[in-house]
Structures are given as C-alpha cells and as structure tokens.
Design a protein around this motif. Structure first.
Motif, PDB file in Angstrom:
ATOM      1  N   SER A  57      -1.692   5.385  15.840  1.00 42.05           N
ATOM      2  CA  SER A  57      -1.804   3.815  14.815  1.00 42.05           C
ATOM      3  C   SER A  57      -2.130   4.387  13.753  1.00 42.05           C
ATOM      4  CB  SER A  57      -3.498   3.804  15.680  1.00 42.05           C
ATOM      5  OG  SER A  57      -4.622   5.292  15.238  1.00 42.05           O
ATOM      6  N   ASN A  58      -2.205   2.935  12.542  1.00 40.91           N
ATOM      7  CA  ASN A  58      -2.243   2.999  11.585  1.00 40.91           C
ATOM      8  C   ASN A  58      -3.388   2.812  11.261  1.00 40.91           C
ATOM      9  OD1 ASN A  58       0.688   2.757  12.253  1.00 40.91           O
ATOM     10  ND2 ASN A  58       0.646   0.300  11.567  1.00 40.91           N
ATOM     11  N   ALA A  59      -3.950   3.269   9.943  1.00 43.02           N
ATOM     12  CA  ALA A  59      -4.905   3.221   9.179  1.00 43.02           C
ATOM     13  C   ALA A  59      -4.584   3.176   8.063  1.00 43.02           C
ATOM     14  CB  ALA A  59      -5.743   4.628   9.442  1.00 43.02           C
ATOM     15  N   ILE A  60      -5.799   3.342   7.182  1.00 44.08           N
ATOM     16  CA  ILE A  60      -5.742   2.730   5.692  1.00 44.08           C
ATOM     17  C   ILE A  60      -7.114   2.992   5.312  1.00 44.08           C
ATOM     18  CG2 ILE A  60      -6.783  -0.032   5.847  1.00 44.08           C
ATOM     19  CD1 ILE A  60      -3.877  -0.074   3.654  1.00 44.08           C
ATOM     20  N   ALA A  61      -7.101   4.033   4.219  1.00 42.42           N
ATOM     21  CA  ALA A  61      -8.421   4.059   3.315  1.00 42.42           C
ATOM     22  C   ALA A  61      -8.212   3.127   2.864  1.00 42.42           C
ATOM     23  CB  ALA A  61      -8.473   5.302   2.585  1.00 42.42           C
ATOM     24  N   THR A  62     -10.583   2.929   2.640  1.00 45.13           N
ATOM     25  CA  THR A  62     -10.657   2.399   1.671  1.00 45.13           C
ATOM     26  C   THR A  62     -10.287   2.131   0.608  1.00 45.13           C
ATOM     27  OG1 THR A  62     -13.065   3.139   1.573  1.00 45.13           O
ATOM     28  CG2 THR A  62     -12.286   1.476   4.061  1.00 45.13           C
ATOM     29  N   VAL A  63     -10.086   3.219  -0.121  1.00 44.88           N
ATOM     30  CA  VAL A  63      -9.883   3.426  -1.621  1.00 44.88           C
ATOM     31  C   VAL A  63      -8.261   2.595  -1.710  1.00 44.88           C
ATOM     32  CG1 VAL A  63      -8.433   4.859  -1.778  1.00 44.88           C
ATOM     33  CG2 VAL A  63     -10.045   4.589  -3.826  1.00 44.88           C
ATOM     34  N   SER A  64      -7.501   2.455  -1.132  1.00 41.41           N
ATOM     35  CA  SER A  64      -6.453   1.909  -1.589  1.00 41.41           C
ATOM     36  C   SER A  64      -6.505   0.429  -1.231  1.00 41.41           C
ATOM     37  CB  SER A  64      -5.071   1.704  -0.137  1.00 41.41           C
ATOM     38  OG  SER A  64      -5.344   3.221   0.832  1.00 41.41           O
ATOM     39  N   LEU A  65      -7.912  -0.840  -0.588  1.00 43.26           N
ATOM     40  CA  LEU A  65      -7.951  -2.089  -1.131  1.00 43.26           C
ATOM     41  C   LEU A  65      -8.158  -1.986  -2.115  1.00 43.26           C
ATOM     42  CD1 LEU A  65      -7.815  -2.522   2.566  1.00 43.26           C
ATOM     43  CD2 LEU A  65      -5.766  -2.882   0.952  1.00 43.26           C
TER      44      LEU A  65
END
Ligand SMILES: O=C(O)c1ccc(O)c(O)c1
Ligand SMILES: [Mg+2]
Length: 623
Positions: free
Chosen positions: A2-10
């Motif tokens: 699956s795909n995830a993203i760290a909140t720091v990226s946004l």
C-alpha cells in the motif's frame, strides 16, 4: 503493497494534512511527532479522524537519541519510550521509528546498543508494538543501513526490526544491492524520498531538498526493486522534507505523491521482470505539431509572422477555422474557432500555445498509463468521442494530443484540405528541437514528475539561469533517443521573463518553440531578407565568443550581424542559436543547429538572451 505518506511531507494543520492524504488515495500515514505536538487535537481525536477518513496510522516517528545513552540518560530513554507507547495506544499505531542517535554524549559501543534494543524489544512486546531502527545519514555512531541490519540481527528480537529510508542510503551512496542481505520479514517499514543531486551537508540536504521519487536524481527505482526482492510486502511511504512542499498545496503534493509511489513501484517491478498493473511508458517519438489559439485578427497577424519565419500555409481545416502552417518537419496550427477548448484557452491566456501534438507508437497504452497515474484525459463536455485525437491535460492547462505514428499522414489528410505549397520555397526547418514551458515554481517538480512518469522522459541536470531580474530554475527533459525534448522554467523572482510570462499569460504554458535547421547562417540570412523580427545580441557577447573559441573576425562579424549565439561542450560539439522577437510579448521562436552529440541547450547563453529580451521590457511586460 500500500501507499503511505508522512504528515511532515504536507503543508497545513494536522487535519489538513490528513484530509489531503485521504483524498489522494493513501491507505495510511506516518504521524510525524512535531505535527502531533503542535496540534490541538488529542491523540484520541486524531485516531477518530483517521478512522473517519479511512486512513491507518501506520507509523509513529521519530523516536530520537535512544540507543547508547550513558548513565541515568539510559533510563530516561526507556521511560520516554514507555510514554510514547502509551500515546501510540491512543493513536492506534503499532509501529515506531527509532532513528539512530545523534547526541554527542551517546556511546557507540556495539554491546550497549544491542542491549538497549533488547530491552526496548521486551517493552514493545508487552504492548504489541514493533520498533524499527533507521540509520540517519548523519547519525553519531550509526549512519549506514548495513550497520543497522547487523545490529538488528544481533538483537534478534521479534519486536525489533529495520526501517529503510532511501534518502539516508542513497545520499551516502551505499550500494542498493546490500539490501539483499536483509530479511524481508525484519523490515518494519520503508520510507522513500528522492533528492536533487547537490553537493551539500547531508542533514541540510535532507531537511530542505528531499522530493518525490521521480523528481530528483537518486536511483530510487533500484532501491525499491531490492526491497521487493527481499519479499517485503508492506507499505511504501513518502517522507519528504522539502521547503517548497511546506508552503505548497497539500492536495497537489499528496496527489503527486500517490502518483510517484505508483510510478516507482511500476519501475521497480519492471526492473525485476515482474508483473505490473500499468502499461509500460510509451516514449514520445517526436512532437508532431504545436497549436496556437488566436482570434481572427490575431490569427492573420500570427500567420504573417510565421510567413516571415519561412512557414507556408499548407492546409485549411475541413470544418473549423483552423489553419496548418508548415515548414519541413514542423507543423504549426492556428486555431481561430470562436468556440471550444482553444477559444476558452485564449480567453484566459491570450493568443498563445494551447496544445501540442506528440507522436507515439501506441496512444491507447499512453491513455491507460495516464489513467493509472491519475493524469486526466481531456473530454469536451457533452461530446465524448468526437475528438479527432485523444488528449491529456498538460502544463498550464494546455493539452497534449496523442497521435499514433502510423496515423499521422492520414490524420492531416482527413482533417485538412491541403493547399498547394510553393514547390521551390526554401526549407529551413527540419523539426522541433524542444518546447520550452514556464510554470509556477510551486509546480516545477510536479511537471517533472508528469513527464518522467507518463512518458519515461529522462531529466538532465538542472540549471540555474540568471535573468537580469533574478534567478530562473530550468530543467530539461527528453525522450531516451532525444526525439522529444521539453524544458521547464520557473522563478520566484517577480520580474524575471518567466514570472512576467506567468503574469501576462495568467498561468503557465509554453513560452518558446525551438526549431532545428541544418544551416543556421543560411536560415538567419533568409529570415533577415524576409523581414522577420529577430533578437539582436550585444557585441560584447561576440567579442567574448571570439576570445573563448578563437573564431576569426569575419566569422564573429557574421554571427554578430545575424544575432547568432554559440555554445560548445567539452568534446567540441557545437550548438548554434538564433531567437525571434516575441509575438504580443507572449511567445517566441528559437532556431538551433546542433551537432548530433551536443546534448545541452546553450545554458551559458541563456543569461545573454534574457538580458537582450529584457531591453524590450519598458513599454509593457515582455518582448
Ligand atoms: O531529519 C530527521 O531528523 C529525520 C527524522 C526521521 C526520519 O525518518 C528521517 O529520515 C529524518
Ligand atoms: Mg526517514
């Protein structure tokens, strides 16, 4: 997978970050500690919001300065871990990232580090938590994933594993094949980031310049391929510290992020010869045409301009107010229809380039890949299927029409009534050399990803170009065989030619078209004789050329008179350039002659050209 993203990226508040991640289709997020600390939402409220949005909390991070702490600081680190485990219970997270210690007081002794992780493993086991050890590239004692793996092996605890982060490994040039030593089931989590190739302190580079896979120069594809080869089938997550992203639209970055993960996974699976759900990227064989939008009056003026540049009216559309101008392999279309896409584009941007047409081997495969990457196709409202050619959304809201290579001639013949061309009109244009677009700085990386992910274009080294009014970032991309080239330009400085284009044209778009000739001197003379308005280049430039390349006086005089610029690579391959003045201060033409082995764009000349164009600024925006 699956795909995830760290909140720091946004960008934005924690709530805004989570909403953008969910809307873009991510399965989960990494909660970056600072985003939680600064939020007014309680951990339970965050969990509630994650549940509502259908997002999993896949990782809590980072847990800093844990291993090898001396004296009483060791107990403090264990106590701190217990507090964070409490918090994770409220958040609903079962994985934590422990990054390698950066504290100057930390000890590097292997036995101590192993003991500390064994104890952490015991504590984590009681809570059903997995802790992953990540090597920060600037860690005090541990800064290499090979060392982390060897420690994790020695710790040999079911609740302690490794976390891989492409930035830390690739910034240190650690061979990705070393990942084959790692057991897939001991990989707790994988973070991905790309970065431009800058010679810079590793920490500063990481905290400010990371970008999405497909936007930088690291070989993230092979890194992911090696991870897949271990049997890891957990999430791939974006952890992007980037100054631009912090102020950018969270929606744009999240959508690009999702696209970039799908792109990099597809590329890695292809490397491994494994099945992937996306059709392969179809290389652009060449640009077939560029389409201008103009009203009736502008259309006549633009036609006259094209005529002075050696183009001939070659066809008229069978139904529409659209004309085809042609010279050699270059087709320019002027669309003066009062309705439809071109007219709407003109209403927003003025007379300008509203579309390009590209030749590919299999347009259906391009459309399918675009759909898989979330790149929207254009479908005129209410008239599905009526288009002669399918089109995709492109820079600045323009279109990219797709044409199968074997239908090109038939298409022109079907759509246009051919007009008799003057049989002995000299042809100075062989084909398109490149198309140069200006985009907002905020979208500069986004459009790179678009071209690379969709068509497999390759990025050349980025260039900083000096405009008299400020810095312009320039990025060239090209198909592997050089048959199709685009450049992207963006500037934060308000008065550069690029920025004035954005203001004048209300947004991004194509600013100039470069055409190849086989004899730039003959072309320049023909243009002069036909009265084409060309850009004069100051004598100082040519005096410098004489000094740099040893051209004789007669040659320099000819170049100066005709406004020809020159560049040469280290192997002596040459590149000749010539510029037209701008049409309505919006777009202009470049004529180039390139030795086949010269792969650049005359970067040393760009500042001179911009200075020359800057001289026409006073009366209005650009010229
Ligand atoms: O820059 C940092 O401190 C930092 C923190 C956590 C990470 O996972 C990382 O890759 C970097
Ligand atoms: Mg990381």
């Amino acid at each position: 997978m699956s795909n995830a993203i760290a909140t720091v990226s946004l960008s934005g508040t924690l709530e805004e970050k989570l909403r953008a991640a969910a809307a873009a289709g991510f399965a989960g997020v990494e909660i970056f500690e600072n985003d939680l600390i600064g939020s007014s939402l309680s951990p339970r409220a965050v969990r509630g919001m994650l549940d509502d949005l259908g997002l999993a909390c896949m990782l809590y991070q980072p847990f800093r300065d844990f291993e090898g702490m001396p004296g009483h600081l060791r107990q403090r680190a264990m106590d701190r871990a217990e507090r964070k485990f409490d918090l994770m219970g409220e958040l609903g997270a079962d994985r934590i990232l422990v990054c390698s210690n950066c504290s100057p007081v930390s000890l590097g002794e292997r036995a101590r580090i192993v003991d500390d992780f064994r104890e952490l493993g015991e504590r984590a086991a009681k809570r059903g938590i997995l802790a992953g050890y990540e090597a920060l590239a600037w860690g005090r004692h541990v800064f290499d994933h090979r060392d982390v793996w060897s420690i994790v092996e020695q710790v040999d605890h079911p609740n302690i594993g490794i976390i891989l982060d492409s930035y830390h490994s690739l910034s240190r040039k650690i061979p990705s094949e070393s990942i084959s030593q790692i057991r897939g089931d001991k990989i707790v989590f994988v973070q991905l980031a790309d970065a431009p190739l800058l010679d810079m302190d590793l920490l500063y580079w990481s905290r400010h310049f990371r970008n999405l896979p497909g936007q930088g120069g690291l070989d993230v594809d092979s890194y992911v391929a090696e991870i897949l080869r271990t049997g890891y089938d957990g999430p791939f997550s974006l952890e992007i510290f980037n100054d631009r992203f912090r102020s950018n639209s969270a929606t744009l970055v999240a959508e690009d992020g999702h696209r970039s993960l799908n792109y990099v996974r597809d590329a890695a699976l292809r490397q491994l010869g494994l099945e992937t759900t996306m059709p392969a990227p179809q290389p652009v064989l060449a640009a077939e045409f560029v389409e201008f939008t103009a009203d009736g009056v502008e259309s006549a003026r633009l036609g006259s301009t094209l005529a002075t540049l050696g183009f001939t009216l070659a066809g008229e559309h069978r139904q529409k107010k659209v004309t085809r101008w042609r010279q050699g392999g270059v087709n320019l279309v002027i669309n003066a229809e009062p309705k439809g896409f071109a007219s709407a584009y003109r209403a927003a941007h003025g007379p300008s380039i509203c579309a390009i047409g590209v030749r590919v081997k299999d347009k259906a495969a391009v459309l399918a890949r675009a759909a898989a990457l979330g790149i929207r196709a254009y479908s005129p409202e209410g008239r599905p299927g009526r288009m002669a050619m399918p089109a995709l959304r492109g820079v600045g809201g323009s279109l990219v029409y797709l044409i199968d290579d074997n239908e090109v001639e038939g298409l022109w013949a079907r759509e246009f009534v051919a007009l008799d061309m003057e049989p002995d009109a000299p042809v100075h244009a062989r084909g398109f050399d490149h198309l140069a677009a200006v985009v907002h700085e905020d979208e500069f990386l986004s459009w790179q990803l678009y071209w690379r992910a969709l068509f497999g274009l390759e990025a050349k080294a980025a260039q900083d170009v000096i405009d008299p009014s400020g810095l312009v970032h320039s990025q060239a991309l090209q198909s592997p065989d050089g048959g199709f080239r685009v450049t992207l330009n963006a500037s934060d400085a308000r008065q550069t030619l690029s920025s004035r284009f954005l203001e004048q044209g209300i947004g991004g778009g194509y600013q100039h078209i470069a055409i190849t000739t086989d004899d730039i001197f003959a072309t320049a003379r023909a243009l002069r004789d036909s009265g084409a308005a060309m850009l004069a280049i100051p004598d100082n430039y040519h005096a410098d050329l004489a000094a740099r390349f040893g051209f004789d006086d007669a040659m320099i005089a000819r170049m100066a008179q005709l406004g020809i610029l020159y560049d040469e690579d280290a192997e002596g391959n040459g590149f000749w350039q010539l510029y037209s003045r701008a049409f309505d201060k919006l777009f202009f033409f470049e004529i180039v002659q390139r030795d086949p082995a010269y792969t650049g764009y005359g970067a040393p000349n760009a500042g001179v050209r911009l200075a020359a164009q800057n001289r026409f600024r006073d009366d209005s925006l650009i010229d």
